[in-house]
Design an enzyme around this catalytic site. Structure first.
Site, PDB file in Angstrom:
ATOM      1  N   HIS A 137       0.826  -1.220   0.000  1.00  0.00           N
ATOM      2  CA  HIS A 137       0.000   0.000   0.000  1.00  0.00           C
ATOM      3  C   HIS A 137       0.855   1.262   0.000  1.00  0.00           C
ATOM      4  O   HIS A 137       0.718   2.124  -0.885  1.00  0.00           O
ATOM      5  CB  HIS A 137      -0.910  -0.013   1.227  1.00  0.00           C
ATOM      6  N   GLU A 138       1.738   1.360   0.979  1.00  0.00           N
ATOM      7  CA  GLU A 138       2.562   2.561   1.075  1.00  0.00           C
ATOM      8  C   GLU A 138       3.575   2.625  -0.064  1.00  0.00           C
ATOM      9  O   GLU A 138       3.947   3.710  -0.506  1.00  0.00           O
ATOM     10  CB  GLU A 138       3.274   2.611   2.431  1.00  0.00           C
ATOM     11  N   HIS A 170       1.945   4.409  -2.966  1.00  0.00           N
ATOM     12  CA  HIS A 170       2.049   5.860  -2.801  1.00  0.00           C
ATOM     13  C   HIS A 170       3.461   6.340  -3.134  1.00  0.00           C
ATOM     14  O   HIS A 170       3.647   7.324  -3.859  1.00  0.00           O
ATOM     15  CB  HIS A 170       1.745   6.253  -1.346  1.00  0.00           C
TER      16      HIS A 170
END
Length: 354
Positions: free
Chosen positions: A19-20, A23
């Site tokens: 997820h990170e 980003h």
């Protein structure tokens, strides 16, 4: 339990990094400076800095963060006036670059889920939506279904796997179900009215569904996609039931609840050997990855979905919402989420020690 905790941390780490990392990668691709990339929350256990970014692992396994330069807008007015952000700050990037950066986190969760689904689909058996049996005096029998029928759709929703039929049955609250099924190469349509069972307190279709087979070759790719869609629908429908009151906050699970689920699953499949354990845990990680992606897209302040709402408002207005105002909204959302996490944690602990 130790093994289950280790498995949980591995799954958690993979999901958060995915997820990170989404980003992070899209931010870098758009020239946005990342101040910190962290896994977990609370005190830092490990820190290192490379270039403009500090990488850290923190004590509490409750999430992670990819912190961009100039993202939150929580500086006080004087500092805000004096603070200057260059072209690599988040707030000075083009709006569509910011939208792509924020959306990348959930998208990478869905991408990870698809990769995991390919592995699970390739090495596991698929449950086809074929009627395997009927209960006595069942609603399914009254509707004309018979053993060997293949269920094609329910209420216009395409059915590809037996678990979809089970999910629809479990979430049904007595509403009629329009079922399209195939028998001997011909399609038929019937309306099924589930029957209420006093003992269990829920409605039943009265049908056992499941014919097992293997998916091979190029067919693995579309079937893996169908598996991801199933988990997406499961998560979305569960959220809808939470909103409508059929589920409550007490039904939610946090890290402790997930550890318990991992442990229960591990103990159930351990007798079948290491391959079964690995595939089952991959399937659980697949579900959690979809769940994380969906949850982060909810239009709630502090979550990716809440940030996307502000960015879309900017697209419509042609100018951003004042950063300090947006920052306070996200701060309020973060506080509310932390309160919810504490409630869920105590509920999990209560269930765990029973």
């Amino acid at each position: 339990m130790i093994v289950s905790i280790i498995i949980f941390f591995i799954i958690f780490g993979v999901l958060v990094i995915s997820h990170e990392g989404g980003h992070f990668l899209i931010a870098k691709a758009n020239g946005i400076r990342v101040n910190e990339f962290t896994i977990g929350m609370g005190p830092a256990l490990f820190k290192t800095k490379k270039g403009d970014t500090e990488y850290s692992i923190r004590l509490l396994p409750f999430g992670g963060a990819c912190i961009f330069d100039g993202m939150d807008g929580l500086e006080d007015d004087k500092e805000e006036e004096s603070q200057e952000y260059d072209e690599h700050s988040f707030r000075n990037a083009k709006v569509w670059s910011r939208i792509a950066t924020v959306f990348a986190g959930p998208f990478f969760n869905f991408l990870l889920a698809y990769v995991l689904s390919i592995i699970v689909t390739a090495f596991s058996t698929w449950t086809f939506p074929v009627v395997a049996g009927l209960t006595e005096d069942s609603a399914a029998a009254e509707a004309g279904l018979a053993e060997g029928d293949t269920i094609i759709s329910i209420n216009g929703e395409s059915i590809s796997m037996g678990q979809e039929v089970t999910l629809i049955s479990q979430l049904n609250n007595g509403e009629d179900l329009t079922i399209v099924y195939e028998r001997d190469g011909e399609e038929y349509t019937t309306v099924l009215t589930p029957k209420y069972d006093e003992e269990s307190g829920r409605y039943y279709m009265g049908v056992y569904v499941g014919e097992y087979g293997n998916i091979t070759g190029i067919d693995i790719l579309p079937y893996a996609y169908k598996n991801v869609v199933f988990y997406f629908k499961m998560t979305w429908k569960s959220l809808a039931m939470l909103v409508t009151g059929r589920f409550s906050v007490n039904d939610l699970s946090g890290p402790v609840g997930i550890v318990k689920a991992v442990d229960d699953t591990y103990e159930a499949v351990k007798p079948y050997g290491l391959p079964s354990v690995v595939l089952t845990m991959l399937d659980l990680a697949l579900f959690l990855s979809v769940n994380l992606g969906v949850m982060n897209l909810l239009p709630i302040p502090a979550l990716d979905g809440g940030r996307l709402i502000f960015l879309l408002i900017e697209v419509v207005r042609g100018k951003p919402v004042p950063p300090e105002k947006e920052g306070y909204v996200h701060l309020a959302g973060m506080i509310a989420l932390m309160v919810l996490m504490v409630i869920v944690l105590f509920n999990d602990i209560g269930r765990f020690i029973r």
